[in-house]
Design an enzyme around this catalytic site. Structure first.
Site, PDB file in Angstrom:
ATOM      1  N   GLY A  11       0.845  -1.204   0.000  1.00  0.00           N
ATOM      2  CA  GLY A  11       0.000   0.000   0.000  1.00  0.00           C
ATOM      3  C   GLY A  11       0.874   1.246   0.000  1.00  0.00           C
ATOM      4  N   ARG A  21      13.045  10.587  -3.522  1.00  0.00           N
ATOM      5  CA  ARG A  21      13.848  11.775  -3.858  1.00  0.00           C
ATOM      6  C   ARG A  21      15.178  11.766  -3.118  1.00  0.00           C
ATOM      7  NH1 ARG A  21      14.018  16.621  -0.982  1.00  0.00           N
ATOM      8  NH2 ARG A  21      14.489  18.517  -2.172  1.00  0.00           N
ATOM      9  N   ARG A  72       0.854  -5.015  -4.943  1.00  0.00           N
ATOM     10  CA  ARG A  72       1.007  -6.169  -4.038  1.00  0.00           C
ATOM     11  C   ARG A  72       1.278  -7.359  -4.950  1.00  0.00           C
ATOM     12  NH1 ARG A  72      -0.457  -4.226   0.859  1.00  0.00           N
ATOM     13  NH2 ARG A  72      -2.129  -2.701   0.959  1.00  0.00           N
ATOM     14  N   ASP A 103       5.591  -4.508   6.226  1.00  0.00           N
ATOM     15  CA  ASP A 103       6.141  -5.780   6.677  1.00  0.00           C
ATOM     16  C   ASP A 103       6.375  -6.793   5.533  1.00  0.00           C
ATOM     17  OD1 ASP A 103       6.766  -7.540   8.914  1.00  0.00           O
ATOM     18  OD2 ASP A 103       4.946  -8.616   8.316  1.00  0.00           O
ATOM     19  N   ILE A 126       1.149   3.347   6.219  1.00  0.00           N
ATOM     20  CA  ILE A 126       0.407   4.207   7.162  1.00  0.00           C
ATOM     21  C   ILE A 126       0.102   3.464   8.459  1.00  0.00           C
ATOM     22  CG2 ILE A 126      -0.659   5.610   5.350  1.00  0.00           C
ATOM     23  CD1 ILE A 126      -3.318   4.035   5.962  1.00  0.00           C
ATOM     24  N   ASP A 129       2.896  -0.506  11.931  1.00  0.00           N
ATOM     25  CA  ASP A 129       2.828  -1.859  12.488  1.00  0.00           C
ATOM     26  C   ASP A 129       4.168  -2.597  12.452  1.00  0.00           C
ATOM     27  OD1 ASP A 129       2.962  -2.059   9.748  1.00  0.00           O
ATOM     28  OD2 ASP A 129       1.395  -3.575   9.570  1.00  0.00           O
ATOM     29  N   ARG A 171      -5.028  -2.234   9.298  1.00  0.00           N
ATOM     30  CA  ARG A 171      -4.938  -3.694   9.213  1.00  0.00           C
ATOM     31  C   ARG A 171      -5.034  -4.303  10.603  1.00  0.00           C
ATOM     32  NH1 ARG A 171      -2.991  -6.441   4.562  1.00  0.00           N
ATOM     33  NH2 ARG A 171      -2.166  -4.518   3.748  1.00  0.00           N
TER      34      ARG A 171
END
Ligand code: F6P
Length: 320
Positions: A11, A21, A72, A103, A126, A129, A171
């Protein structure tokens, strides 16, 4: 090392462009050739690999999404395809690779590292995790976006004396919900790391109403067990108060990165180049207590995530 590659995977998250950059410009400054791989591991397998120059990353620092695109990859879960990916890098004479992702993406990077590529993993998600870093690139922006929405929803919720359940992403991780609940003054946070007690949520709303607080905000992480629409109905039935659901969804993934995300992305990108230049072993780069850190990639991915239960308890205390 003469030639390095860079890809974004999984994602997208705000700040990925700032990291790209930094890698491209620091890499070129260090005398390296930087090659961009499009659509993550999918693009690697399909040979979508192009040389980048300083101008190819102009005007992207402040933009959400990723100019390299992302995907993905189901194929990259299989050893034979990972072998092909490593071979593709060798064909392009790319010895070092910067992987920006969550991950699963960093685990893909570890597999390439086991096949002889020097891999630097940057935490781009975002969800916040990853256990080895205090914050991931994109988390700060996502929570800032949620806070903006919470403020707007509170206005209308208060005008109608309603309860609103706001579902956020993450998630299996409750950090977006937790931080948004603390910083947004929500009545309750529901997160996968804590037992789901719907009666407690309802009591909180009724007690608030008895004290004259006629609207409530419940922030619910997508990873909790009861589906959001069902939870909304239960809250309405048990409290007798009109209850609406807002699912923020992909809104949280876009937008211009905040100062924190731009800085984190830029410093991690610069660190990745420094380590590749030194021909360091593969590392996962992140932040700990305000410092940029780099851990052995395999060890980093085994580090457990710590959930801040004090912060969770604070939501309750602050909204009494
Ligand atoms: O990992 C980032 C994330 O936005 C999660 O919060 C969410 O569960 C998932 O990605 C959505 O994935 P997709 O973009 O594949 O629908």
């Amino acid at each position: 090392m003469k030639r390095i590659g860079i890809l974004t995977s999984g994602g997208d998250s705000p700040g990925m462009n700032a990291a790209i950059r930094a890698v491209v410009r620091c890499g070129i400054d260090a005398g390296l050739e930087v090659w961009g791989i499009e659509r993550g591991y999918e693009g690697l397998l399909d040979g979508e690999i192009k040389r980048m120059d300083r101008s190819s990353v102009g005007d992207i620092l402040h933009r959400g999404g990723t100019v390299l695109k992302t995907a993905r990859s189901e194929r990259f879960m299989e050893a034979s395809w990972i072998d092909k990916g490593a071979q593709m890098l060798r064909t392009f004479e790319i010895e070092g690779l910067v992987v920006i992702g969550g991950d699963g993406s960093l685990k893909g990077g570890l597999e390439l590292a086991k096949r002889g590529i020097k891999v630097m993993g940057l935490p781009g998600t975002i969800d916040n995790d990853l256990g080895y870093t205090d914050f991931t690139i994109g988390f700060d922006t996502a929570v800032t976006t949620v806070l903006d929405a919470v403020g707007k929803i509170r206005d209308t919720s208060s005008a109608h004396d309603r309860t609103t359940v706001i579902e956020v992403m993450g998630r299996h991780c409750g950090d977006i919900a937790l931080f948004a609940a603390v910083a947004g003054g929500a009545e309750c946070a529901l997160v996968p790391e804590e037992p789901e007690d719907i009666n407690k949520v309802c009591r909180k709303i009724i007690e608030g109403s008895n004290r004259g607080k006629l609207h409530s905000i419940v922030i619910k992480a997508e990873g909790t067990s009861t589906p959001s629409d069902k939870l909304t109905k239960i809250i309405e039935e048990r409290t007798g108060k009109e209850t609406k659901l807002v699912v923020l969804s992909y809104l949280q993934r876009g937008g211009s990165p905040t100062l924190n995300d731009r800085m984190l992305a830029t410093l991690c990108g610069a660190k990745a180049v420094e380590l590749l230049r030194e021909e360091s072993e593969s590392k996962a780069i992140g932040t700990c207590s305000g410092q940029i850190v780099a851990y052995d990639l395999e060890e980093a991915l085994k580090m457990p995530r710590r959930f801040d239960s004090n912060l969770y308890d604070l939501v309750d205390v602050l909204s009494k």
